[in-house]
Design a protein around this motif. Structure first.
Motif, PDB file in Angstrom:
ATOM      1  N   TYR A 178      31.382  39.129  52.526  1.00 53.64           N
ATOM      2  CA  TYR A 178      32.243  40.201  52.002  1.00 53.64           C
ATOM      3  C   TYR A 178      31.405  41.039  51.050  1.00 53.64           C
TER       4      TYR A 178
ATOM      5  N   PRO B 152      32.375  41.678  46.354  1.00 52.45           N
ATOM      6  CA  PRO B 152      32.967  40.500  45.699  1.00 52.45           C
ATOM      7  C   PRO B 152      33.624  40.819  44.365  1.00 52.45           C
TER       8      PRO B 152
ATOM      9  N   ASP C  15      37.358  41.464  45.141  1.00 48.54           N
ATOM     10  CA  ASP C  15      37.979  40.543  46.077  1.00 48.54           C
ATOM     11  C   ASP C  15      39.204  39.910  45.420  1.00 48.54           C
ATOM     12  N   GLU C  16      40.369  40.402  45.778  1.00 49.46           N
ATOM     13  CA  GLU C  16      41.610  39.944  45.157  1.00 49.46           C
ATOM     14  C   GLU C  16      41.944  38.516  45.563  1.00 49.46           C
ATOM     15  N   GLY C  17      41.382  38.055  46.662  1.00 51.86           N
ATOM     16  CA  GLY C  17      41.623  36.691  47.094  1.00 51.86           C
ATOM     17  C   GLY C  17      40.959  35.659  46.191  1.00 51.86           C
ATOM     18  N   LYS C  18      39.789  36.011  45.654  1.00 55.82           N
ATOM     19  CA  LYS C  18      39.075  35.073  44.774  1.00 55.82           C
ATOM     20  C   LYS C  18      39.352  35.352  43.308  1.00 55.82           C
ATOM     21  N   LEU C  19      39.604  36.610  42.979  1.00 57.97           N
ATOM     22  CA  LEU C  19      39.943  36.981  41.611  1.00 57.97           C
ATOM     23  C   LEU C  19      41.450  37.171  41.518  1.00 57.97           C
ATOM     24  N   SER C  20      41.940  37.355  40.342  1.00 56.29           N
ATOM     25  CA  SER C  20      43.355  37.720  40.213  1.00 56.29           C
ATOM     26  C   SER C  20      43.491  39.218  40.493  1.00 56.29           C
TER      27      SER C  20
ATOM     28  N   ALA D 167      40.708  42.212  39.686  1.00 59.87           N
ATOM     29  CA  ALA D 167      40.201  43.076  40.751  1.00 59.87           C
ATOM     30  C   ALA D 167      40.473  44.543  40.427  1.00 59.87           C
TER      31      ALA D 167
END
Length: 57
Positions: free
Chosen positions: A13, A16, A19-24, A28
């Motif tokens: 990706y 990074p 990346d809202e999936g890994k961060l809040s 993001a």
């Protein structure tokens, strides 16, 4: 027939920091807004530098 994998299939990706999936979501959005603000500041500095450079000639 071989299929060409999509970029997301590789697990890579390129963004990074947003990346809202890994961060809040808030982190993001903050990172995205800071990146946008930094580009705006950089463009303003480049425009100002260009104007001072053209006035000195």
């Amino acid at each position: 027939m071989s299929s060409i994998p999509f970029p997301m299939d590789s697990g890579f990706y390129p963004y990074p920091f947003i990346d809202e999936g890994k961060l809040s979501f808030a982190a993001a959005m903050t990172n995205g807004l800071l990146a946008l603000l930094s580009f705006l500041i950089l463009s303003a500095l480049l425009i100002a530098f260009g104007k001072t450079k053209s006035e000195s000639n």
